[in-house]
Design a protein around this motif. Structure first.
Motif, PDB file in Angstrom:
ATOM      1  N   ALA A   1       0.838  -1.205   0.000  1.00  0.00           N
ATOM      2  CA  ALA A   1       0.000   0.000   0.000  1.00  0.00           C
ATOM      3  C   ALA A   1       0.868   1.248   0.000  1.00  0.00           C
ATOM      4  O   ALA A   1       0.565   2.232  -0.679  1.00  0.00           O
ATOM      5  CB  ALA A   1      -0.920  -0.006   1.219  1.00  0.00           C
TER       6      ALA A   1
ATOM      7  N   THR B   1       2.442   1.695  -3.452  1.00  0.00           N
ATOM      8  CA  THR B   1       1.382   2.114  -4.374  1.00  0.00           C
ATOM      9  C   THR B   1       1.050   3.593  -4.173  1.00  0.00           C
ATOM     10  O   THR B   1       0.980   4.368  -5.134  1.00  0.00           O
ATOM     11  CB  THR B   1       0.111   1.274  -4.152  1.00  0.00           C
ATOM     12  OG1 THR B   1       0.448  -0.094  -4.314  1.00  0.00           O
ATOM     13  CG2 THR B   1      -0.975   1.660  -5.121  1.00  0.00           C
ATOM     14  N   ALA B   2       0.858   3.958  -2.897  1.00  0.00           N
ATOM     15  CA  ALA B   2       0.471   5.347  -2.614  1.00  0.00           C
ATOM     16  C   ALA B   2       1.573   6.302  -3.029  1.00  0.00           C
ATOM     17  O   ALA B   2       1.308   7.382  -3.582  1.00  0.00           O
ATOM     18  CB  ALA B   2       0.139   5.508  -1.136  1.00  0.00           C
TER      19      ALA B   2
ATOM     20  N   CYS C   1       1.586   6.558  -6.811  1.00  0.00           N
ATOM     21  CA  CYS C   1       0.419   7.338  -7.255  1.00  0.00           C
ATOM     22  C   CYS C   1       0.668   8.824  -7.022  1.00  0.00           C
ATOM     23  O   CYS C   1       0.367   9.662  -7.876  1.00  0.00           O
ATOM     24  CB  CYS C   1      -0.836   6.907  -6.496  1.00  0.00           C
ATOM     25  SG  CYS C   1      -1.533   5.373  -7.119  1.00  0.00           S
ATOM     26  N   LEU C   2       1.233   9.160  -5.854  1.00  0.00           N
ATOM     27  CA  LEU C   2       1.483  10.558  -5.526  1.00  0.00           C
ATOM     28  C   LEU C   2       2.460  11.170  -6.530  1.00  0.00           C
ATOM     29  O   LEU C   2       2.241  12.276  -7.035  1.00  0.00           O
ATOM     30  CB  LEU C   2       2.045  10.645  -4.114  1.00  0.00           C
ATOM     31  CG  LEU C   2       2.094  12.027  -3.476  1.00  0.00           C
ATOM     32  CD1 LEU C   2       0.713  12.635  -3.449  1.00  0.00           C
ATOM     33  CD2 LEU C   2       2.662  11.938  -2.074  1.00  0.00           C
TER      34      LEU C   2
ATOM     35  N   TYR D   1      -5.741   3.001  -8.610  1.00  0.00           N
ATOM     36  CA  TYR D   1      -5.872   3.974  -7.528  1.00  0.00           C
ATOM     37  C   TYR D   1      -5.446   5.389  -7.902  1.00  0.00           C
ATOM     38  O   TYR D   1      -5.653   6.322  -7.135  1.00  0.00           O
ATOM     39  CB  TYR D   1      -5.082   3.501  -6.299  1.00  0.00           C
ATOM     40  CG  TYR D   1      -5.781   2.379  -5.575  1.00  0.00           C
ATOM     41  CD1 TYR D   1      -6.925   2.640  -4.820  1.00  0.00           C
ATOM     42  CD2 TYR D   1      -5.328   1.070  -5.663  1.00  0.00           C
ATOM     43  CE1 TYR D   1      -7.583   1.630  -4.157  1.00  0.00           C
ATOM     44  CE2 TYR D   1      -5.981   0.042  -5.008  1.00  0.00           C
ATOM     45  CZ  TYR D   1      -7.107   0.328  -4.263  1.00  0.00           C
ATOM     46  OH  TYR D   1      -7.775  -0.672  -3.615  1.00  0.00           O
TER      47      TYR D   1
ATOM     48  N   ALA E   1      -5.743   9.804  -6.120  1.00  0.00           N
ATOM     49  CA  ALA E   1      -4.683  10.741  -5.749  1.00  0.00           C
ATOM     50  C   ALA E   1      -4.784  12.031  -6.562  1.00  0.00           C
ATOM     51  O   ALA E   1      -4.497  13.107  -6.059  1.00  0.00           O
ATOM     52  CB  ALA E   1      -3.313  10.091  -5.949  1.00  0.00           C
TER      53      ALA E   1
ATOM     54  N   PHE F   1      -2.191  10.784  -0.605  1.00  0.00           N
ATOM     55  CA  PHE F   1      -1.448   9.580  -0.218  1.00  0.00           C
ATOM     56  C   PHE F   1      -2.344   8.640   0.593  1.00  0.00           C
ATOM     57  O   PHE F   1      -2.451   7.453   0.310  1.00  0.00           O
ATOM     58  CB  PHE F   1      -0.228   9.989   0.614  1.00  0.00           C
ATOM     59  CG  PHE F   1       0.648   8.843   1.016  1.00  0.00           C
ATOM     60  CD1 PHE F   1       1.695   8.433   0.208  1.00  0.00           C
ATOM     61  CD2 PHE F   1       0.420   8.159   2.200  1.00  0.00           C
ATOM     62  CE1 PHE F   1       2.501   7.376   0.567  1.00  0.00           C
ATOM     63  CE2 PHE F   1       1.213   7.095   2.571  1.00  0.00           C
ATOM     64  CZ  PHE F   1       2.265   6.701   1.752  1.00  0.00           C
ATOM     65  N   LEU F   2      -3.031   9.199   1.594  1.00  0.00           N
ATOM     66  CA  LEU F   2      -3.840   8.355   2.469  1.00  0.00           C
ATOM     67  C   LEU F   2      -5.077   7.816   1.755  1.00  0.00           C
ATOM     68  O   LEU F   2      -5.515   6.695   2.025  1.00  0.00           O
ATOM     69  CB  LEU F   2      -4.255   9.135   3.714  1.00  0.00           C
ATOM     70  CG  LEU F   2      -3.093   9.375   4.674  1.00  0.00           C
ATOM     71  CD1 LEU F   2      -3.496  10.329   5.777  1.00  0.00           C
ATOM     72  CD2 LEU F   2      -2.614   8.061   5.277  1.00  0.00           C
TER      73      LEU F   2
ATOM     74  N   VAL G   1      -5.181   6.777  -1.132  1.00  0.00           N
ATOM     75  CA  VAL G   1      -4.745   5.582  -1.852  1.00  0.00           C
ATOM     76  C   VAL G   1      -4.329   4.506  -0.862  1.00  0.00           C
ATOM     77  O   VAL G   1      -4.724   3.344  -0.969  1.00  0.00           O
ATOM     78  CB  VAL G   1      -3.571   5.912  -2.802  1.00  0.00           C
ATOM     79  CG1 VAL G   1      -3.013   4.653  -3.428  1.00  0.00           C
ATOM     80  CG2 VAL G   1      -4.028   6.875  -3.877  1.00  0.00           C
ATOM     81  N   PHE G   2      -3.550   4.917   0.140  1.00  0.00           N
ATOM     82  CA  PHE G   2      -2.964   3.958   1.072  1.00  0.00           C
ATOM     83  C   PHE G   2      -4.034   3.129   1.796  1.00  0.00           C
ATOM     84  O   PHE G   2      -3.923   1.905   1.905  1.00  0.00           O
ATOM     85  CB  PHE G   2      -2.111   4.716   2.096  1.00  0.00           C
ATOM     86  CG  PHE G   2      -1.458   3.832   3.115  1.00  0.00           C
ATOM     87  CD1 PHE G   2      -0.256   3.205   2.822  1.00  0.00           C
ATOM     88  CD2 PHE G   2      -2.035   3.613   4.355  1.00  0.00           C
ATOM     89  CE1 PHE G   2       0.354   2.387   3.758  1.00  0.00           C
ATOM     90  CE2 PHE G   2      -1.430   2.793   5.289  1.00  0.00           C
ATOM     91  CZ  PHE G   2      -0.231   2.180   4.984  1.00  0.00           C
TER      92      PHE G   2
ATOM     93  N   ALA H   1      -5.855   0.623  -0.444  1.00  0.00           N
ATOM     94  CA  ALA H   1      -4.893  -0.281  -1.070  1.00  0.00           C
ATOM     95  C   ALA H   1      -4.415  -1.337  -0.076  1.00  0.00           C
ATOM     96  O   ALA H   1      -4.079  -2.464  -0.472  1.00  0.00           O
ATOM     97  CB  ALA H   1      -3.704   0.503  -1.621  1.00  0.00           C
TER      98      ALA H   1
END
Lengths: 283, 348
Positions: free
Chosen positions: A79, A82-83, A86-87, A166, A170, A216-217, A219-220, A223
């Motif tokens: 996660a 990933t986050a 994505c960011l 995701y 973001a 970030f959160l 997505v996190f 995820a």
């Protein structure tokens, strides 16, 4: 009295759809697995009076067996990566959307959301078609004399799928925050002698950090519990919480353990969720 | 040499012409007010000089050097924004130090110059605060010294007093004036408030629809407005229009206006007449430079009564009556008179 009347519908909704299921989940987690439908013995029985017949065995298993701890750590790591990815991708996209002329902004945002208009599983199917050993990517690589490479069921495929799914979460908060930013601040910085890069580093970026943390959160948090993408694209050893939970529930029919896993994930994600709420209040 | 020279400057936004061939000069160490209504192009001029917008035509010269092609951060001018644009994530000290740090000024010198700048406006104790912990007046002063700390030769001020309470505005105006004298920098201030421009500026440039209507010292603009627009915008003068008769008097609104200098007969002429130059006369009005009318309305201004007097042909004159005396009753007939010197012929 009026206040109560206004609060009643959301309270009822929370009670029925959040608190009650959570309570049931908690009860199942402390039940003993057993044959039957559903496959556990209710922890509260009745024998002339209420009798406690539950056990904390599944919680014990959860804590004792490193397999579960590893699943949690792997999930959090996946996660996190990933986050972060994505960011990194979403920030320049959001900056571009916010910097576009006003009539273009909404169409561009809609383009970011476009994948949501098609089914999630067909999109993952498309990735499988692209990445599998005889797939399009390997076909092209083969034509150039490379490969075939093992692309599907790898970390690469896992993160491609995760980021693909995701990224919009973001982009949206970042784009809204950057669109609302006060451009006079950047002009003031330039006026005081800051070139474009310094303006970005010293004004735009620091002022967008709360939005970046939100992105970030956003997505996190989902995820961390993701099941479908690791299952369809990820390597077999990527035993993430979502997959382990699914296995305990459907394959092993160990509902108490599955419920325990779900609760543990919730507890783990509570701090970032609270953090997200605080950021939301400040922003 | 002029500090700032603007030649034939034009800028349009879509179909709207913000500036339409503007020529203007700012002298070194001068406090120039750009006065105009909304849409007159005064803010656009500041943004073009600062480099935030590019002109469609014309040149901007700073001490003779063309600024074209220079991005904002390379232009040796500073701007104070109407919203102040203080960095909310930086302390007052860091806000003021921002420009010096970009210049690469040494740490010790930066600290000293920021401290001096803050002391200049009495904020030396508040360097550690964040902008949102300051009052409106304090924020205004931080924005001002942030722009001044780099010692620019030209400071652009976009409505620097507009966001302040009325009570604070006058005092801050005096401070602004004192700071301008002390630093010796040229100030170009955009304002829509004529009283502010009259009180603070060495010269006022009145903009109308992207062009310069008139430029000169405040008293000159007030006493001898060149155009109807300037006459109405500064002090809301009465404008009377009529034909010059054979004896040289202008016949307008049923009165005979005798100007100090004769005009060519037959000419159509507009004449400005300030409300405070009109007096209330006992008895009948004189044959020239006077009028009989009816008092239509009265507004108390504290230092004067603003009266609306309707002339027989329907024209309404604004007349300032001294506050000391009781004004006539509404609807009563009044006789007005003025000196020939009070009449200012207008060019357009």
């Amino acid at each position: 009295m009026r206040r109560l009347f206004i609060l009643l519908p959301p309270m009822l909704w929370l009670l029925l759809l959040v608190a009650a299921p959570l309570g049931i989940l908690g009860l199942i987690a402390f039940a003993e697995a057993g044959p039957g439908v559903p496959p556990f013995i209710p922890p509260l029985g009745w024998a002339g009076g209420p009798v406690w017949q539950g056990s904390s065995e599944s919680i014990g298993t959860l804590l004792a067996d490193p397999y579960y701890l590893e699943a949690f750590l792997r999930s959090l790591l996946t996660a996190f990566v990933t986050a972060a990815l994505c960011l990194l991708l979403a920030y320049p996209m959001a900056l571009g959307i916010a910097g576009a002329r006003p009539p273009w902004r909404i169409p561009l945002l809609l383009l970011v959301l476009l994948p949501f208009w098609t089914g999630f599983l067909p999109r993952l199917g498309a990735w499988i078609g692209l990445l599998r050993d005889g797939g399009w990517v390997n076909g092209m690589l083969g034509a150039m004399g490379i490969g075939p490479l093992r692309l599907l069921y790898s970390d690469l495929a896992l993160y491609l799928g995760m980021v693909h799914a995701y990224l919009p979460f973001a982009v949206l908060p970042l784009a809204t925050a950057l669109m609302r930013r006060d451009l006079a601040l950047e002009e003031a910085a330039a006026d005081l002698g800051a070139g474009p890069w310094v303006v970005f580093r010293s004004v735009t970026l620091p002022l967008s950090l709360p939005a970046a943390a939100s992105a970030f959160l956003l997505v996190f948090i989902p995820a961390a519990g993701e099941f479908v993408i690791p299952e369809l694209l990820g390597p077999p050893e990527a035993q993430l919480v979502g997959r382990v939970l699914w296995g305990e529930f459907f394959q092993n029919r160990d509902w108490p353990l599955a419920a325990g896993l779900a609760l543990a994930l919730l507890v783990l994600l509570l701090p970032p969720i609270l953090l997200f709420q605080r950021l939301g209040r400040r922003g | 040499m002029a500090l700032l020279t603007v030649q034939g400057l034009a800028k349009r936004f879509g179909v709207a012409r913000a500036l339409d061939g503007l020529d203007l000069e700012v002298r070194p160490g001068e406090f120039l007010a750009l006065l105009g209504g909304s849409g007159s192009g005064k803010s656009t001029l500041l943004r073009l000089v600062a480099g935030f917008e590019q002109p469609d035509a014309g040149r901007i010269l700073l001490e003779g050097a063309d600024l074209a092609g220079l991005p904002p951060h390379r232009r040796p001018v500073s701007m104070m924004f109407q919203s102040y644009a203080l960095f909310p994530h930086l302390s007052v000290f860091d806000n003021v130090a921002y420009g010096l740090r970009r210049e690469g000024v040494a740490r010790a010198e930066t600290a000293q110059r920021v401290a001096e700048a803050l002391a200049m406006v009495g904020l030396e104790a508040l360097g550690g605060r964040k902008p949102q912990q300051l009052s409106g007046g304090q924020r205004q002063r931080v924005a001002l010294v942030r722009a001044l700390v780099k010692r620019p030769r030209l400071l652009l001020l976009d409505e620097p007093l507009a966001a302040l309470d009325a009570g604070l505005r006058e005092r801050t105006g005096f401070e602004l004036r004192a700071l301008q004298r002390r630093t010796g920098a040229g100030f170009v201030m955009v304002t829509h408030d004529q009283a502010e421009a009259l009180a603070l500026a060495d010269r006022i440039a009145v903009l109308e629809a992207g062009r310069l209507a008139q430029c000169g010292p405040p008293a000159e603009l007030y006493e001898r407005p060149a155009t109807r627009f300037v006459a109405r915008f500064l002090g809301a003068a009465n404008v009377l229009e009529g034909r010059v008769a054979a004896d040289g008097a202008v016949e307008a609104a049923g009165c005979r206006l005798l100007l100090p200098h004769g005009r060519a007969p037959g000419e159509i002429l507009a004449v400005a007449l300030r409300p405070e130059r009109i007096r209330l006369l006992p008895g009948a009005p004189p044959a020239a430079n006077g009028a009989a009318g009816v008092l239509r309305d009265l507004a108390y201004r504290g230092d004067a009564w603003m009266a609306l007097v309707a002339l027989p042909d329907g024209t309404e004159l604004r007349v300032a009556l001294p506050a000391g005396a009781a004004p006539p009753e509404l609807g009563s007939p009044v006789a007005l008179g003025w000196a020939a010197e009070a009449l200012v012929p207008l060019a357009g």
